[in-house]
Design a protein around this motif. Structure first.
Motif, PDB file in Angstrom:
ATOM      1  N   PRO A 210     -85.025  23.147 -19.733  1.00 17.15           N
ATOM      2  CA  PRO A 210     -84.624  24.432 -20.301  1.00 17.15           C
ATOM      3  C   PRO A 210     -83.195  24.822 -19.935  1.00 17.15           C
ATOM      4  O   PRO A 210     -82.793  25.955 -20.148  1.00 17.15           O
ATOM      5  CB  PRO A 210     -85.636  25.399 -19.669  1.00 17.15           C
ATOM      6  N   VAL A 211     -82.433  23.895 -19.350  1.00 13.20           N
ATOM      7  CA  VAL A 211     -81.129  24.202 -18.760  1.00 13.20           C
ATOM      8  C   VAL A 211     -79.971  23.658 -19.589  1.00 13.20           C
ATOM      9  O   VAL A 211     -79.008  24.354 -19.904  1.00 13.20           O
ATOM     10  CB  VAL A 211     -81.039  23.660 -17.316  1.00 13.20           C
ATOM     11  N   GLY A 212     -80.012  22.375 -19.950  1.00 11.73           N
ATOM     12  CA  GLY A 212     -78.917  21.747 -20.671  1.00 11.73           C
ATOM     13  C   GLY A 212     -77.742  21.429 -19.765  1.00 11.73           C
ATOM     14  O   GLY A 212     -77.864  21.339 -18.548  1.00 11.73           O
ATOM     15  N   GLY A 213     -76.569  21.234 -20.361  1.00 19.34           N
ATOM     16  CA  GLY A 213     -75.352  21.012 -19.594  1.00 19.34           C
ATOM     17  C   GLY A 213     -75.382  19.756 -18.747  1.00 19.34           C
ATOM     18  O   GLY A 213     -75.971  18.736 -19.120  1.00 19.34           O
ATOM     19  N   ASP A 214     -74.740  19.834 -17.583  1.00 14.89           N
ATOM     20  CA  ASP A 214     -74.623  18.686 -16.697  1.00 14.89           C
ATOM     21  C   ASP A 214     -75.975  18.203 -16.195  1.00 14.89           C
ATOM     22  O   ASP A 214     -76.148  17.003 -15.934  1.00 14.89           O
ATOM     23  CB  ASP A 214     -73.730  19.030 -15.499  1.00 14.89           C
ATOM     24  N   GLN A 215     -76.928  19.119 -16.059  1.00 14.27           N
ATOM     25  CA  GLN A 215     -78.248  18.695 -15.577  1.00 14.27           C
ATOM     26  C   GLN A 215     -78.946  17.804 -16.602  1.00 14.27           C
ATOM     27  O   GLN A 215     -79.636  16.848 -16.239  1.00 14.27           O
ATOM     28  CB  GLN A 215     -79.109  19.908 -15.219  1.00 14.27           C
ATOM     29  N   PHE A 216     -78.770  18.100 -17.880  1.00  9.63           N
ATOM     30  CA  PHE A 216     -79.316  17.216 -18.916  1.00  9.63           C
ATOM     31  C   PHE A 216     -78.725  15.820 -18.768  1.00  9.63           C
ATOM     32  O   PHE A 216     -79.447  14.814 -18.817  1.00  9.63           O
ATOM     33  CB  PHE A 216     -79.031  17.765 -20.307  1.00  9.63           C
ATOM     34  N   THR A 217     -77.420  15.744 -18.605  1.00 11.10           N
ATOM     35  CA  THR A 217     -76.742  14.447 -18.510  1.00 11.10           C
ATOM     36  C   THR A 217     -77.252  13.653 -17.316  1.00 11.10           C
ATOM     37  O   THR A 217     -77.536  12.451 -17.422  1.00 11.10           O
ATOM     38  CB  THR A 217     -75.224  14.656 -18.389  1.00 11.10           C
ATOM     39  N   ALA A 218     -77.394  14.316 -16.164  1.00  8.59           N
ATOM     40  CA  ALA A 218     -77.886  13.638 -14.967  1.00  8.59           C
ATOM     41  C   ALA A 218     -79.330  13.181 -15.153  1.00  8.59           C
ATOM     42  O   ALA A 218     -79.701  12.066 -14.757  1.00  8.59           O
ATOM     43  CB  ALA A 218     -77.769  14.557 -13.758  1.00  8.59           C
ATOM     44  N   ALA A 219     -80.144  14.024 -15.766  1.00 12.76           N
ATOM     45  CA  ALA A 219     -81.547  13.664 -15.987  1.00 12.76           C
ATOM     46  C   ALA A 219     -81.654  12.506 -16.969  1.00 12.76           C
ATOM     47  O   ALA A 219     -82.468  11.589 -16.792  1.00 12.76           O
ATOM     48  CB  ALA A 219     -82.315  14.877 -16.495  1.00 12.76           C
ATOM     49  N   PHE A 220     -80.840  12.543 -18.016  1.00 14.67           N
ATOM     50  CA  PHE A 220     -80.828  11.451 -18.989  1.00 14.67           C
ATOM     51  C   PHE A 220     -80.550  10.119 -18.290  1.00 14.67           C
ATOM     52  O   PHE A 220     -81.204   9.101 -18.568  1.00 14.67           O
ATOM     53  CB  PHE A 220     -79.757  11.737 -20.046  1.00 14.67           C
ATOM     54  N   SER A 236     -77.909  27.118 -19.225  1.00 14.68           N
ATOM     55  CA  SER A 236     -76.570  26.929 -18.683  1.00 14.68           C
ATOM     56  C   SER A 236     -75.481  27.412 -19.642  1.00 14.68           C
ATOM     57  O   SER A 236     -74.325  27.584 -19.247  1.00 14.68           O
ATOM     58  CB  SER A 236     -76.326  25.451 -18.374  1.00 14.68           C
ATOM     59  N   GLY A 237     -75.857  27.607 -20.897  1.00 15.22           N
ATOM     60  CA  GLY A 237     -74.875  27.954 -21.915  1.00 15.22           C
ATOM     61  C   GLY A 237     -74.178  26.758 -22.524  1.00 15.22           C
ATOM     62  O   GLY A 237     -73.351  26.906 -23.427  1.00 15.22           O
ATOM     63  N   ASP A 238     -74.519  25.565 -22.070  1.00 16.42           N
ATOM     64  CA  ASP A 238     -73.869  24.331 -22.514  1.00 16.42           C
ATOM     65  C   ASP A 238     -74.892  23.461 -23.246  1.00 16.42           C
ATOM     66  O   ASP A 238     -75.823  22.949 -22.631  1.00 16.42           O
ATOM     67  CB  ASP A 238     -73.290  23.598 -21.302  1.00 16.42           C
ATOM     68  N   VAL A 239     -74.722  23.316 -24.557  1.00 14.12           N
ATOM     69  CA  VAL A 239     -75.617  22.460 -25.344  1.00 14.12           C
ATOM     70  C   VAL A 239     -75.101  21.033 -25.259  1.00 14.12           C
ATOM     71  O   VAL A 239     -73.993  20.735 -25.720  1.00 14.12           O
ATOM     72  CB  VAL A 239     -75.662  22.917 -26.815  1.00 14.12           C
ATOM     73  N   PRO A 240     -75.877  20.115 -24.663  1.00 16.79           N
ATOM     74  CA  PRO A 240     -75.371  18.756 -24.475  1.00 16.79           C
ATOM     75  C   PRO A 240     -75.257  17.991 -25.782  1.00 16.79           C
ATOM     76  O   PRO A 240     -76.044  18.201 -26.718  1.00 16.79           O
ATOM     77  CB  PRO A 240     -76.412  18.117 -23.554  1.00 16.79           C
ATOM     78  N   GLN A 241     -74.278  17.106 -25.832  1.00 12.37           N
ATOM     79  CA  GLN A 241     -74.097  16.218 -26.976  1.00 12.37           C
ATOM     80  C   GLN A 241     -74.649  14.838 -26.592  1.00 12.37           C
ATOM     81  O   GLN A 241     -74.261  14.276 -25.579  1.00 12.37           O
ATOM     82  CB  GLN A 241     -72.622  16.118 -27.347  1.00 12.37           C
ATOM     83  N   ILE A 242     -75.543  14.313 -27.407  1.00 18.86           N
ATOM     84  CA  ILE A 242     -76.278  13.097 -27.069  1.00 18.86           C
ATOM     85  C   ILE A 242     -75.724  11.923 -27.866  1.00 18.86           C
ATOM     86  O   ILE A 242     -75.625  11.996 -29.102  1.00 18.86           O
ATOM     87  CB  ILE A 242     -77.783  13.273 -27.374  1.00 18.86           C
ATOM     88  N   LYS A 243     -75.382  10.861 -27.177  1.00 17.31           N
ATOM     89  CA  LYS A 243     -74.885   9.658 -27.848  1.00 17.31           C
ATOM     90  C   LYS A 243     -76.062   8.818 -28.324  1.00 17.31           C
ATOM     91  O   LYS A 243     -76.865   8.332 -27.523  1.00 17.31           O
ATOM     92  CB  LYS A 243     -73.999   8.861 -26.891  1.00 17.31           C
TER      93      LYS A 243
END
Length: 322
Positions: A210-220, A236-243
């Motif tokens: 439910p957070v997004g941002g850098d935590q999404f990237t680390a979890a990915f 986090s206010g940051d919608v991650p961009q997924i490659k």
């Protein structure tokens, strides 16, 4: 009646004296005991939530209270019934009219506070983990934002479904709340590296985010092959961009979950989920965590607790004694 109304996205909500509404056909009028606050309320203030109502509107997405009157065509509810309703608006008031199809009857032993905190948080996590991710016993579930309104319910439900649950939150107090909800392992997002900690635990089969941002990237980056990542929101206010090529190489699935959307295209899935959740609550297997129960006069303070992330679990506004 007294109501907390938003008239402009450029100004704050304010209390207003409004007429008590009459239920339209298919609606219930509810005398409201309590209203749960949600992160979506903060987005509605700015008009950025996907289901922001037209202005002006009374804020408050989910309520618990007593049916006061029913509109034409309503046969499943009667005055005096104790109910919880996801109305999408209208909850921060003494009375509200809501579609009967969105109401559920409450067991006698369920408190107003628990009921007002229940539907969105538990419903989101159960649909995400069970219906979308198909979480299996023995899998490793990483929950980001694990002390928040939905995060704590994901920890609880993940444990009920037989997963090994890793809770990630910021600070010792929030991690203690996640531990009390059943987390097997804890990661402090302020001081620890999520990827490294998860690698030491063997990686994640399912990520609840439910957070997004850098935590999404680390979890990915900590996912096992064939892992499933649930995107629940972006606190986090940051919608991650997924490659997309990274999804391909790791055989990872990213799954979106918007709980309220099921009301429009698969309501039976949501209804079945809530029936299961209420049964678990009746068996004392779910324990809603409400860190703050505030009177209606302090609704602005409740919103600020969400905005500053100083709450754990849910913030509930008590409207009146019933």
């Amino acid at each position: 009646m007294r109501a907390y109304q938003l008239t402009s996205h450029d100004s704050l909500p304010a209390f207003a004296d409004l007429p008590i509404p009459d239920p339209a056909p298919g609606e219930l009028r509810v005398r409201i005991a309590a209203c749960g606050l949600n992160f979506a309320d903060l987005l509605m203030l700015k008009g950025t939530y996907q289901d922001t109502p037209a202005l002006p509107f009374v804020m408050g997405l989910e309520v618990a209270g007593v049916v006061d009157a029913v509109g034409d065509g309503v046969s499943d509810f009667a005055p005096g019934d104790r109910v919880a309703v996801y109305g999408g608006q209208g909850g921060l008031a003494e009375y509200g009219c809501f579609p009967a199809e969105r109401a559920v009857k409450l067991p006698d032993g369920m408190s107003w506070t628990d009921a007002a905190a229940f539907q969105i948080a538990y419903g989101t996590s159960h649909l995400a983990l069970d219906h979308r991710a198909r979480l299996q016993p023995g899998e490793t579930l990483l929950v980001l934002g694990a002390a928040g309104g939905v995060g704590l319910t994901a920890v609880e439900i993940g444990k009920l479904m037989g997963a090994t649950v890793v809770a990630c939150a910021r600070g010792a107090d929030k991690l203690e709340a996640a531990k009390a909800a059943g987390a097997d392992h804890l990661i402090d997002a302020k001081t620890q590296d999520i990827r490294e900690e998860m690698k030491a635990l063997g990686g994640a089969d399912v990520v609840y985010d439910p957070v997004g941002g850098d935590q999404f990237t680390a979890a990915f980056r900590s996912c096992k092959p064939e892992a499933r990542i649930l995107t629940i929101g972006f606190a986090s206010g940051d919608v991650p961009q997924i490659k997309a090529n990274h999804l391909l190489v790791k055989n990872i699935s990213v799954l979106g979950l918007y709980w309220g959307g099921y009301l429009t295209f698969k309501p039976q899935v949501l209804t079945g989920s809530l029936a299961q959740l209420l049964d678990w609550h009746a068996q004392d297997r779910l324990h809603p965590h409400v860190s703050h129960a505030l009177p209606l006069d302090q609704v602005a303070e409740g919103m600020e607790l969400l905005r500053t992330r100083k709450s754990t679990g849910k913030v509930v506004i008590t409207i009146q004694d019933l």
